[in-house]
Scaffold this motif. Structure first.
Motif, mmCIF file in Angstrom:
data_model
loop_
_atom_site.group_PDB
_atom_site.id
_atom_site.type_symbol
_atom_site.label_atom_id
_atom_site.label_comp_id
_atom_site.label_asym_id
_atom_site.label_seq_id
_atom_site.Cartn_x
_atom_site.Cartn_y
_atom_site.Cartn_z
ATOM 1 N N HIS A 227 -5.474 10.527 -3.788
ATOM 2 C CA HIS A 227 -6.481 10.619 -2.724
ATOM 3 C C HIS A 227 -7.912 10.461 -3.220
ATOM 4 O O HIS A 227 -8.778 10.028 -2.459
ATOM 5 N N ASP B 135 -12.915 7.845 7.621
ATOM 6 C CA ASP B 135 -13.891 6.794 7.340
ATOM 7 C C ASP B 135 -15.313 7.199 7.696
ATOM 8 O O ASP B 135 -16.222 6.388 7.657
ATOM 9 N N GLU C 175 -0.282 4.070 1.262
ATOM 10 C CA GLU C 175 -0.772 4.943 2.319
ATOM 11 C C GLU C 175 -0.593 4.267 3.668
ATOM 12 O O GLU C 175 -0.487 3.040 3.763
ATOM 13 N N ARG D 269 0.824 -1.211 0.000
ATOM 14 C CA ARG D 269 0.000 0.000 0.000
ATOM 15 C C ARG D 269 0.855 1.256 0.000
ATOM 16 O O ARG D 269 1.919 1.300 0.623
ATOM 17 N N LEU E 13 -8.610 6.730 -3.419
ATOM 18 C CA LEU E 13 -8.504 6.222 -2.047
ATOM 19 C C LEU E 13 -9.772 6.544 -1.260
ATOM 20 O O LEU E 13 -10.310 5.698 -0.535
ATOM 21 N N SER F 157 -1.693 9.955 3.214
ATOM 22 C CA SER F 157 -1.012 9.847 1.925
ATOM 23 C C SER F 157 -0.104 11.050 1.752
ATOM 24 O O SER F 157 -0.532 12.192 1.964
ATOM 25 N N GLU G 245 -2.071 3.482 7.432
ATOM 26 C CA GLU G 245 -3.356 3.356 8.112
ATOM 27 C C GLU G 245 -3.184 3.583 9.608
ATOM 28 O O GLU G 245 -2.274 3.030 10.234
ATOM 29 N N LEU H 152 -6.500 7.285 6.899
ATOM 30 C CA LEU H 152 -5.428 6.952 5.974
ATOM 31 C C LEU H 152 -4.616 8.215 5.687
ATOM 32 O O LEU H 152 -5.188 9.291 5.476
ATOM 33 N N VAL I 160 -12.627 3.974 0.481
ATOM 34 C CA VAL I 160 -13.069 3.967 1.876
ATOM 35 C C VAL I 160 -14.589 4.064 1.954
ATOM 36 O O VAL I 160 -15.229 3.444 2.799
ATOM 37 N N GLU J 89 -5.514 3.227 12.992
ATOM 38 C CA GLU J 89 -6.784 2.795 13.568
ATOM 39 C C GLU J 89 -6.843 3.259 15.018
ATOM 40 O O GLU J 89 -6.095 2.788 15.863
ATOM 41 N N ARG K 59 -12.204 13.655 3.259
ATOM 42 C CA ARG K 59 -10.759 13.917 3.235
ATOM 43 C C ARG K 59 -10.472 15.402 3.415
ATOM 44 O O ARG K 59 -11.315 16.260 3.171
#
Length: 994
Positions: free
Chosen positions: A851, A787, A700, A698, A854, A840, A702, A838, A858, A704, A772
């Motif tokens: 983006h 998200d 990007e 990937r 991406l 980037s 992540e 995420l 999501v 969480e 975003r």
């Protein structure tokens, strides 16, 4: 359930026309029912006005929230009046009765979700009566969506869906007279540019709203610019996204002293001169004074007054009896030289008079965020309020699009198949309700939020049957399918217990997707094979302590199995998973903080002393930035403040200080290295933790995050943020999306169209982030993809902060009468929320290429379903509904069944003009060569909301004060089957298929 046929060729089309259209590839069918007589609805039904007088357009209306203090059902039936006296069914009963008593009377209705429900309960004679009222323009629909959507926290795809649902019902029920001419958003708390763009593309002639910033309104009143032309896209050629916009004078309430509902306290008009309390002269004088005062801040000799408010007209006789008298007595003054003319009207009739005035109008190109109604009262908290519901709404949209697509691809067997009867309509209606401005916004009472979630869950259950039927038809396997909706907290009983199972990954995007699958398991070693039987790299790692805490008793998996799948466009792939007896043991976490983790695209560095992120590098482009991230909380005001008594609440964000409290200056960490993923698990406090993940393939990073239960033992409400501080030189600028589409530039303590007096340095610089946001300079752009909808800002140069969770102890006195203090049966001590971000890093010229896809990935995430044991050897393990992936610039926005023989398709150019060197060019798609399983027989283009043929969509044209009056040049396509998309263009097609 809306099942009326939109297209009825046999009854409504001449044979010759049908044949000609069939061979040309066009669909000939008209929209809506035909009637024997010519209707006089819409602009033709407007009362005459007086050119040499001040014309006061009285608009009788009700504002019916599709859930807020009470649930949708409670509002419709008039239940729980101990909470709020409101009953929509009685409003509609009463209004229809009163409209019949005087042909001059008018009424507008807005929320189709309620009207649809009322309509189904009416007798055939009552339906004919209502149709006559509609055809005569006495009852008029405005806006016409299923609800009046929020504008900050909604995603454009869901807004389009809910508008389509409501407008389709009106179209099929009332034909041309059911089509609203005006968009009407009188209550949402700030207004998004993308909404205006969508309304323009839906064919509306104008847009009216009630709320805007108090400073902005003051200036517009002084300059008579409360009516303007909104140019709502920098990419779409004017006037494609131009929308006349009017700001209503009293929000959406009547003038002071002129409210005659049963909930009002104003005296009625007492017009018997023999009685002592005769008050006609006083009423007339007060009304004329108000009208003349209002006319001083508007441009023409026409003004509008909204005569109604929340859930009013339950006893419509009270309103109309007094309005009839008001009109009669004010207009009687004309005989003695009075210059005020009062009439029953509608927003569209008022709009028509503004258009006839042939004026020029101020031009606006930015949006109306953030909204404040007083110096310390910024409505920016609801951008984040109820973050769990916001995430569930976003997941539900993804599930709905998958459900819609598979209903098309699986054919009739999807609705009735081996797993029973499934439907997409239940989830469509639940999602439409969730777009309401007191639903996904998070500004409803707790029991109402629970009801919204219950509706979404029920809709998804019905869709699961449809999805299972469709996948059975497409794969040839009728094995039972299991859906695990709690994978984000490592809960899935089948994968936890099974020694052999398969996982089907359906990709709703029209391009292939590499997707990491993460499953809860209890074994130590597994073998994973793809659809071709080839082994796939996989990794087993222990479940984190924070996951165990958040899932509580819902699951008991000790480990997680990770592997990547390559899912085809608009299709599925199936992987098989087998437990190994003698495989290698799972990786153990290391207690040390690594100095860095990296793959072939990114390097992420950490401060070994604090465990925090310290840098990010793009190895492909040789970029490197300093990047630190941490978690903080703002102390929510309780209202005891020297400047204002305004507390933070569901709507309003009001920190007590401009400096947030840091949760911890360091994090306890453990790290895991593996072939699929590298993880650094950070614990900041007992209620804040995070996993930093870098997958092997990937581009990007992540993050969480898990936040909660937010502690309130110190009697302080908390507004929790994460903040990214970088070496990027932002010069006080940052960028956010508008409803998930076009990006808007923001600047600290600044508004593009008026001079701001900043009174809240944090809350006054917060904006909605729907999918975003980014910060950039000449060299570097850091994009944050979220998200769910959240609020955020760039308070310091090089910094970007996002609010994650809010727990408040006071109500903000905006009507909800309940503090935003969420708990649940699982979390009685306070809600725990988990989410993903995420990151980037790209050079600015290339950033959009990364983006935009991406963000779509999501929003439309793959759907996983599971089957126990071995699959039948004849099972189809891979499928794509497309002949080939769509070009990178093209997004398949909508694919849904319309009726038995036709489907609705929306294609979207997902790049802005000049945003990408490669992808900001027009793109042509051949519709006949798109689908692998559908034969296209005919095509017709529609407007964005699919309630008009595109070539019949005519709108009022307006002239901005700049004097230019652009004309949109029609683009001639080579074939009816070839669709060319220009930057930011969405095109909607009705396809007849076999």
């Amino acid at each position: 359930m809306i099942r009326a046929s939109f297209l009825d060729m046999a009854a409504r089309c001449l044979h010759l026309a049908a044949l000609l259209s069939f061979f040309s590839g066009a669909l000939p069918f008209p929209l809506g029912p035909e009637t024997g007589k010519s209707p006089t609805c819409g602009y033709e039904s407007c009362h005459a006005t007086q050119p040499d007088m001040l014309n006061v357009h009285l608009v009788p209306h009700t504002h019916d929230d599709v859930g807020w203090l009470k649930t949708v059902d409670q509002y419709f039936y008039g239940d729980r009046n101990d909470i709020q006296h409101a009953g929509v069914q009685y409003i509609l009963d009463s209004v229809v009765d009163q409209l019949l008593k005087n042909p001059d009377r008018r009424f507008i209705y807005v929320e189709t979700a309620f009207f649809y429900r009322w309509w189904r309960q009416q007798s055939s004679s009552m339906k004919q009566t209502v149709k006559q009222l509609v055809e005569e323009g006495r009852l008029e629909f405005v806006n016409g969506g299923w609800c009046m959507s929020d504008e900050a926290t909604t995603h454009y795809s869901s807004v389009i869906d809910q508008m389509t649902l409501g407008l389709r019902f009106l179209n099929e029920t009332f034909g041309l007279c059911g089509r609203p001419r005006v968009a009407w958003h009188i209550d949402p708390f700030g207004h998004a540019r993308e909404h205006a763009s969508m309304f323009a593309q839906m064919g509306y002639d104008g847009f009216f709203f009630g709320r805007l910033d108090y400073q902005d309104r003051s200036l517009r009143m002084a300059t008579k610019e409360q009516e303007l032309l909104w140019r709502a896209s920098e990419s779409l050629t004017p006037p494609m996204a131009d929308l006349f916009t009017g700001i209503l004078p009293n929000g959406y309430n009547p003038p002071t002293g002129f409210c005659w509902d049963q909930s009002c306290d104003d005296p009625p008009i007492r017009d018997d001169p023999e009685l002592e309390d005769y008050n006609v002269d006083d009423v007339v004088n007060r009304f004329v004074a108000i009208a003349n005062s209002q006319s001083m801040v508007y441009k023409t000799n026409h003004i509008i007054m909204t005569m109604g408010s929340d859930f009013q007209y339950e006893n419509a006789n009270l309103w109309y009896k007094n309005l009839d008298k008001l009109i009669r007595y004010v207009n009687a003054e004309q005989a003695d030289g009075g210059k005020v003319n009062v009439l029953y009207s509608t927003p569209s009739c008022y709009l028509q008079e503004l258009h006839r005035a042939n004026r020029t109008w101020a031009l606006k190109t930015d949006d109306f965020f953030p909204y404040a109604d007083a110096p310390h009262d910024f409505w920016t908290g609801y951008f984040t309020s109820r973050p769990a519901l916001k995430r569930y709404e976003r997941i539900s949209n993804s599930n709905l699009q998958t459900c819609n697509q598979l209903e098309v691809l699986g054919g009739p067997d999807s609705r009735k198949g081996p797993f029973g009867e499934g439907d997409s309509q239940t989830l469509k209606e639940a999602m439409a309700v969730a777009q309401h401005h007191d639903a996904v916004s998070g500004t409803e009472k707790q029991h109402v939020a629970n009801d919204y979630a219950r509706r979404l869950a029920n809709g998804w259950q019905r869709c699961q049957v449809l999805v299972s039927n469709s996948l059975a038809a497409l794969s040839g396997s009728t094995a039972e399918r299991i859906y695990c909706d709690n994978l984000n907290i490592s809960v899935c009983p089948l994968t936890e217990a099974s020694k052999k199972f398969s996982v089907n990954v359906y990709n709703p995007l029209a391009r292939p997707v590499s997707y990491p699958v993460r499953l809860p398991v209890n074994g130590s070693s597994y073998e994973v094979k793809d659809a071709n039987g080839k082994p796939v790299d996989c990794q087993v790692l222990p479940v984190s302590s924070s996951t165990k805490e958040v899932r509580r008793s819902r699951g008991y998996a000790l480990r997680e199995l990770l592997f990547q799948v390559e899912a085809p466009p608009l299709g599925f792939t199936t992987s098989s998973v087998s437990l190994l007896k003698d495989g290698p043991p799972p990786a153990s976490p290391s207690p040390r903080t690594p100095t860095s983790i990296q793959n072939k695209f990114l390097r992420v560095t950490f401060d070994p002393d604090t465990g925090l992120l310290s840098g990010l590098s793009n190895l492909e482009t040789k970029q490197s930035i300093k990047l630190t991230q941490n978690f903080y909380w703002y102390n929510a005001s309780d209202g005891n403040n020297t400047h204002s008594n305004q507390p933070s609440g569901a709507y309003i964000f009001r920190p007590n200080s401009s400096t947030p409290f840091i949760i911890s200056s360091s994090a306890k960490t453990e790290s895991i290295q593996g072939v699929v993923v590298q993880e650094v698990r950070q614990v900041f406090s007992p209620w804040v933790s995070q996993v930093v993940r870098l997958y092997s393939d990937r581009r990007e990073l992540e993050l969480e995050w898990t936040v909660g239960p937010v502690p309130i033992g110190d009697d302080l409400g908390k507004e929790v943020i994460t903040r990214f501080d970088t070496s990027i030189k932002t010069s006080e600028y940052f960028y956010t999306d508008s409803n998930g589409r076009e990006m808007l530039r923001r600047r600290k303590d600044f508004r593009p169209s008026w001079t701001l007096r900043q009174s809240e340095p944090i809350a006054g610089n917060y904006y909605p982030i729907n999918s975003r946001a980014f910060i950039k300079d000449e060299e570097d752009q850091l994009t944050v993809v979220t998200d769910r909808s959240q609020g955020g800002g760039s308070i310091h140069n090089g910094s970007l902060e996002i609010m994650l969770h809010r727990r408040l102890l006071y109500d903000d006195v905006r009507g909800v009468a309940e503090p935003l203090n969420e708990t649940s049966d699982i979390f009685p001590e306070g809600l725990v929320v988990r989410g993903g971000i995420l990151l980037s890093l790209q050079p600015p010229p290339r950033a959009a290429d990364a983006h935009r896809p991406l963000a779509q990935q999501v929003v439309l995430q793959p759907l996983l379903s599971f089957t126990e044991g071995e699959l039948h050897p004849d099972t189809r393990l891979e499928f794509s509904g497309l002949q080939a992936a769509l070009p990178p610039a093209v997004h398949l926005l909508t694919l849904t069944q319309w009726d038995e023989d036709s489907l609705l398709l929306r294609l979207e150019h997902q790049f802005q003009t000049g945003e990408s060197k490669v992808n900001s060019e027009p793109v042509t798609v051949n519709l006949q060569k798109m689908f692998s399983t559908l034969k296209l027989l005919g095509v017709s283009e529609m407007n964005l909301s699919a309630n008009q043929w595109k070539d019949e969509m005519k709108r009022f044209d307006w002239t901005p004060q700049t004097g230019e009056k652009p004309l949109l040049k029609e683009f001639q396509e080579r074939s009816v089957w070839e669709a060319t998309l220009r930057p930011m263009e969405i095109r909607t097609f009705l396809l007849r298929v076999r």
